[in-house]
Design a protein around this motif. Structure first.
Motif, PDB file in Angstrom:
ATOM      1  N   THR A 146      -9.075  41.239  50.317  1.00  0.00           N
ATOM      2  CA  THR A 146      -8.133  40.397  49.582  1.00  0.00           C
ATOM      3  C   THR A 146      -6.987  39.986  50.490  1.00  0.00           C
ATOM      4  O   THR A 146      -6.364  40.823  51.133  1.00  0.00           O
ATOM      5  N   ILE A 148      -3.510  37.109  50.826  1.00  0.00           N
ATOM      6  CA  ILE A 148      -2.589  36.239  50.108  1.00  0.00           C
ATOM      7  C   ILE A 148      -2.381  34.967  50.924  1.00  0.00           C
ATOM      8  O   ILE A 148      -2.002  35.023  52.090  1.00  0.00           O
ATOM      9  N   LYS A 152      -1.296  32.839  46.566  1.00  0.00           N
ATOM     10  CA  LYS A 152      -2.473  33.121  45.762  1.00  0.00           C
ATOM     11  C   LYS A 152      -3.375  34.137  46.453  1.00  0.00           C
ATOM     12  O   LYS A 152      -3.471  34.165  47.681  1.00  0.00           O
ATOM     13  N   LYS A 153      -4.028  34.955  45.644  1.00  0.00           N
ATOM     14  CA  LYS A 153      -4.958  35.937  46.171  1.00  0.00           C
ATOM     15  C   LYS A 153      -6.301  35.283  46.471  1.00  0.00           C
ATOM     16  O   LYS A 153      -6.839  34.557  45.637  1.00  0.00           O
TER      17      LYS A 153
END
Length: 233
Positions: A146, A148, A152-153
């Protein structure tokens, strides 16, 4: 495809490079040398196994970049190479030649090295930076990463932050339990493309009054297509 043998026997003939660059050791090649492609394919075909006894992970390179610098006068120059001779100062020690397959850690990530000396006892610095990679966990599943971006992820199986490989090769197991990092070859990858290396700029020959190691970095992107990516991931 056995990576160890490729690195052990790696050498570039004069015709592999010099016919393309003429008298300028910084000139970009039209196509990367065949030997570069062979090494890159072997790395992209295999993976690291990090074994901590009851648990283990696999680190699979997805994108690699070749760095190649000849120390001899009029050799091919790649001044962005970290492990190279700098200046000929009195009493200054130049770095020794790495053994084949050493994992060279530095501020940009980790290189697989294949430096050597020529028949004339001249040093060639050669290595492959693991630019992007994927990780397979102990259950055989790809690790989801994950990140950023713009608030937004974003989730992906490919890690394109090259320094994060430290964590997966060296940061998952206790030193008190012990762990090993080893290479395992795999089936040859067919679909590999080449491109410019990331964040690499051109250099110019040093001024005639300067030391031969005082290369001048420009703001122009280096055009050498020495980045290799497998396209089936």
């Amino acid at each position: 495809m056995e990576l160890k043998e490729l690195l052990k026997n790696f050498t570039l003939k004069d015709s592999d490079v010099r016919d393309c660059i003429g008298n300028n050791p910084f000139t970009a090649l039209q196509e990367p040398p065949q030997k570069f492609q062979e090494v890159a394919k072997a790395i992209l075909s295999g993976h690291f196994i990090v074994d901590g006894g009851d648990a283990r992970v696999e680190v699979h390179p997805v994108c690699v970049e070749i760095y190649y610098h000849e120390e001899q006068a009029n050799g091919v120059k790649d001044p962005i190479v970290y492990h190279r001779n700098r200046k000929k100062k009195s009493g200054e020690e130049n770095p020794s030649v790495f053994d084949i397959g050493v994992l060279h850690t530095h501020v940009s990530g980790i290189d697989i090295t294949f430096e050597h000396k020529t028949a004339n006892n001249e040093i060639v610095r050669a290595s492959a930076l693991i630019r992007e990679f994927m990780v397979k966990g102990k259950n055989g599943e790809w690790v989801e990463i994950t990140k950023i971006k713009n608030g937004k992820k974003i989730k992906s199986n490919i890690e394109n932050r090259s320094t994060y490989i430290y964590e997966y090769l060296f940061g998952k197991f206790s030193i008190f339990g012990g762990f090993t990092v080893r290479w395992e070859d795999g089936e040859e990858v067919k679909n590999v493309t080449c491109a410019k290396r990331k964040n690499v700029f051109e250099y110019e020959l040093p001024h005639k009054d300067k030391d031969e190691y005082d290369y001048h970095k420009t703001t122009r992107s280096c055009l050498r297509r020495w980045q290799f990516r497998r396209n089936d991931k």
